[in-house]
Design a protein around this motif. Sequence first.
Motif, PDB file in Angstrom:
ATOM      1  N   THR A 123       0.828  -1.208   0.000  1.00  0.00           N
ATOM      2  CA  THR A 123       0.000   0.000   0.000  1.00  0.00           C
ATOM      3  C   THR A 123       0.860   1.255   0.000  1.00  0.00           C
ATOM      4  O   THR A 123       0.580   2.221  -0.725  1.00  0.00           O
ATOM      5  N   GLU A 124       1.930   1.252   0.801  1.00  0.00           N
ATOM      6  CA  GLU A 124       2.850   2.394   0.837  1.00  0.00           C
ATOM      7  C   GLU A 124       3.480   2.603  -0.536  1.00  0.00           C
ATOM      8  O   GLU A 124       3.537   3.731  -1.050  1.00  0.00           O
ATOM      9  N   ASN A 125       3.932   1.523  -1.147  1.00  0.00           N
ATOM     10  CA  ASN A 125       4.542   1.583  -2.477  1.00  0.00           C
ATOM     11  C   ASN A 125       3.558   2.146  -3.495  1.00  0.00           C
ATOM     12  O   ASN A 125       3.890   3.026  -4.301  1.00  0.00           O
ATOM     13  N   LEU A 126       2.322   1.649  -3.452  1.00  0.00           N
ATOM     14  CA  LEU A 126       1.305   2.087  -4.411  1.00  0.00           C
ATOM     15  C   LEU A 126       0.977   3.566  -4.234  1.00  0.00           C
ATOM     16  O   LEU A 126       0.916   4.318  -5.218  1.00  0.00           O
ATOM     17  N   LEU A 127       0.780   4.018  -3.002  1.00  0.00           N
ATOM     18  CA  LEU A 127       0.453   5.422  -2.765  1.00  0.00           C
ATOM     19  C   LEU A 127       1.586   6.343  -3.226  1.00  0.00           C
ATOM     20  O   LEU A 127       1.334   7.395  -3.826  1.00  0.00           O
ATOM     21  N   ASN A 128       2.819   5.946  -2.963  1.00  0.00           N
ATOM     22  CA  ASN A 128       3.957   6.767  -3.402  1.00  0.00           C
ATOM     23  C   ASN A 128       4.024   6.849  -4.922  1.00  0.00           C
ATOM     24  O   ASN A 128       4.229   7.928  -5.495  1.00  0.00           O
ATOM     25  N   GLN A 129       3.832   5.711  -5.596  1.00  0.00           N
ATOM     26  CA  GLN A 129       3.897   5.710  -7.062  1.00  0.00           C
ATOM     27  C   GLN A 129       2.738   6.505  -7.672  1.00  0.00           C
ATOM     28  O   GLN A 129       2.928   7.248  -8.648  1.00  0.00           O
ATOM     29  N   LEU A 130       1.543   6.350  -7.114  1.00  0.00           N
ATOM     30  CA  LEU A 130       0.393   7.086  -7.645  1.00  0.00           C
ATOM     31  C   LEU A 130       0.547   8.584  -7.425  1.00  0.00           C
ATOM     32  O   LEU A 130       0.187   9.392  -8.293  1.00  0.00           O
ATOM     33  N   TYR A 131       1.096   8.962  -6.287  1.00  0.00           N
ATOM     34  CA  TYR A 131       1.313  10.387  -6.031  1.00  0.00           C
ATOM     35  C   TYR A 131       2.313  10.967  -7.033  1.00  0.00           C
ATOM     36  O   TYR A 131       2.122  12.060  -7.561  1.00  0.00           O
ATOM     37  N   ASP A 132       3.366  10.198  -7.317  1.00  0.00           N
ATOM     38  CA  ASP A 132       4.347  10.646  -8.318  1.00  0.00           C
ATOM     39  C   ASP A 132       3.692  10.819  -9.684  1.00  0.00           C
ATOM     40  O   ASP A 132       4.013  11.761 -10.425  1.00  0.00           O
ATOM     41  N   LEU A 133       2.766   9.907 -10.030  1.00  0.00           N
ATOM     42  CA  LEU A 133       2.056  10.023 -11.296  1.00  0.00           C
ATOM     43  C   LEU A 133       1.201  11.288 -11.329  1.00  0.00           C
ATOM     44  O   LEU A 133       1.149  12.001 -12.337  1.00  0.00           O
ATOM     45  N   ILE A 134       0.541  11.578 -10.227  1.00  0.00           N
ATOM     46  CA  ILE A 134      -0.312  12.774 -10.155  1.00  0.00           C
ATOM     47  C   ILE A 134       0.515  14.031 -10.340  1.00  0.00           C
ATOM     48  O   ILE A 134       0.083  14.982 -11.003  1.00  0.00           O
ATOM     49  N   THR A 135       1.727  14.049  -9.793  1.00  0.00           N
ATOM     50  CA  THR A 135       2.581  15.236  -9.934  1.00  0.00           C
ATOM     51  C   THR A 135       2.990  15.478 -11.390  1.00  0.00           C
ATOM     52  O   THR A 135       3.356  16.590 -11.759  1.00  0.00           O
ATOM     53  N   THR A 136       2.931  14.434 -12.226  1.00  0.00           N
ATOM     54  CA  THR A 136       3.255  14.597 -13.654  1.00  0.00           C
ATOM     55  C   THR A 136       2.052  15.075 -14.455  1.00  0.00           C
ATOM     56  O   THR A 136       2.162  15.330 -15.660  1.00  0.00           O
ATOM     57  N   GLY A 137       0.891  15.175 -13.792  1.00  0.00           N
ATOM     58  CA  GLY A 137      -0.326  15.585 -14.488  1.00  0.00           C
ATOM     59  C   GLY A 137      -1.202  14.427 -14.897  1.00  0.00           C
ATOM     60  O   GLY A 137      -2.222  14.625 -15.573  1.00  0.00           O
ATOM     61  N   TYR A 138      -0.830  13.195 -14.518  1.00  0.00           N
ATOM     62  CA  TYR A 138      -1.631  12.035 -14.876  1.00  0.00           C
ATOM     63  C   TYR A 138      -2.949  12.079 -14.111  1.00  0.00           C
ATOM     64  O   TYR A 138      -2.966  12.242 -12.891  1.00  0.00           O
ATOM     65  N   PRO A 139      -4.092  11.921 -14.812  1.00  0.00           N
ATOM     66  CA  PRO A 139      -5.393  11.962 -14.133  1.00  0.00           C
ATOM     67  C   PRO A 139      -5.724  10.615 -13.493  1.00  0.00           C
ATOM     68  O   PRO A 139      -5.965   9.623 -14.175  1.00  0.00           O
ATOM     69  N   ILE A 140      -5.723  10.563 -12.181  1.00  0.00           N
ATOM     70  CA  ILE A 140      -5.991   9.313 -11.475  1.00  0.00           C
ATOM     71  C   ILE A 140      -7.498   9.059 -11.397  1.00  0.00           C
ATOM     72  O   ILE A 140      -8.267   9.930 -10.975  1.00  0.00           O
ATOM     73  N   PHE A 141      -7.901   7.856 -11.804  1.00  0.00           N
ATOM     74  CA  PHE A 141      -9.285   7.411 -11.655  1.00  0.00           C
ATOM     75  C   PHE A 141      -9.331   6.302 -10.608  1.00  0.00           C
ATOM     76  O   PHE A 141      -8.310   5.662 -10.318  1.00  0.00           O
ATOM     77  N   SER A 142     -10.520   6.061 -10.073  1.00  0.00           N
ATOM     78  CA  SER A 142     -10.659   4.999  -9.071  1.00  0.00           C
ATOM     79  C   SER A 142     -10.205   3.661  -9.630  1.00  0.00           C
ATOM     80  O   SER A 142      -9.627   2.837  -8.911  1.00  0.00           O
ATOM     81  N   SER A 143     -10.457   3.438 -10.920  1.00  0.00           N
ATOM     82  CA  SER A 143     -10.038   2.173 -11.535  1.00  0.00           C
ATOM     83  C   SER A 143      -8.522   2.018 -11.503  1.00  0.00           C
ATOM     84  O   SER A 143      -8.006   0.898 -11.401  1.00  0.00           O
ATOM     85  N   ASP A 144      -7.781   3.139 -11.587  1.00  0.00           N
ATOM     86  CA  ASP A 144      -6.319   3.065 -11.547  1.00  0.00           C
ATOM     87  C   ASP A 144      -5.830   2.535 -10.204  1.00  0.00           C
ATOM     88  O   ASP A 144      -4.779   1.885 -10.132  1.00  0.00           O
TER      89      ASP A 144
END
Length: 324
Positions: free
Chosen positions: A59-80
């Motif tokens: 979970t820690e790994n996933l949250l860190n990676q998703l946050y990094d994606l968001i900082t690049t402008g990637y639009p996070i959806f619940s499915s992601d």
Amino acid sequence: MSTVEEKRELRFDDNELAGVLYGDLNKNLQILENGTGVKINTRGTRVTISGPQHDVIITENLLNQLYDLITTGYPIFSSDIAFGLKILQANAKARLDQIFLDKVYVTTRNRVISPKTPNQKIYIDAIRENDVVFGIGPAGTGKTYLAVAMAVSALVAGSVRSIILARPAVEAGEKLGFLPGDLAQKVDPYLRPLNDALVDMLGPEKAMDMIDQGTIEIAPLAFMRGRTLSNAFIILDEAQNTTREQMKMFLTRIGFDSQAVITGDITQVDLPNNQQSGLVQAQSLLQNIKGIGFCNFTKADVVRHPLVQKIIHAYEINQQPQTR
């Protein structure tokens, strides 16, 4: 055997981006809790994760990676969230940015279409590198949808002049002759999934305009006989329902500057009289030919409702021979 409990704390830099990660009313975090069994508490940009050690680390790994994606402008959806969790549960060293940031196509509504599993990434890379690609696996793995996205992307980029989408009109219950309407109306139910994918990417008006102009053609496989398909992106869907002769006919239609993607599920053959599937034969005959790629999907690649993966698993168990 007792489970080792772990508690870890994360802190993100930006309150607004952290809110995007959490989702409305912390919906994304709830998905993680349901998928792992951990407990997640938030206070501003601070996140506390507690629960079984292995699940906390994922979970820690996933949250860190998703946050990094968001900082690049990637639009996070619940499915992601669900896709990312499934990927890391299978391989904790996986890099989500190498998968999610591979943009296949951006729709008219600025929605990014991109791979959601490692096999989907392999699939689109195979399409980029080969003239003919077979995508084989169960329903809901994105075989057809991603193929259509790659076709639309190639058309928009000017790599091809047309898109041709074909399906075998194999009857599973009703006979074509007994269905109401003319020939176009009779075959429409067989071709509807391909049309739906186009409409989802291009919008109904643009998709219809391209079909009317002949830039995009959706037709039964039988309509391919005798033609040479040049400068086109050709997709044969539901190929498990082709006969050996039909598959050979289709593959020999491919002309210069064309690409072909063949998709199907060899566990769902509807051919009558126990005929051998052309897809099954092609899988054994063409494996070692340069320029032809194969990508095999599994139930782990299902990107529809989570229940679809469980349904496929239940049927797989039922098909296994019973021991006494």
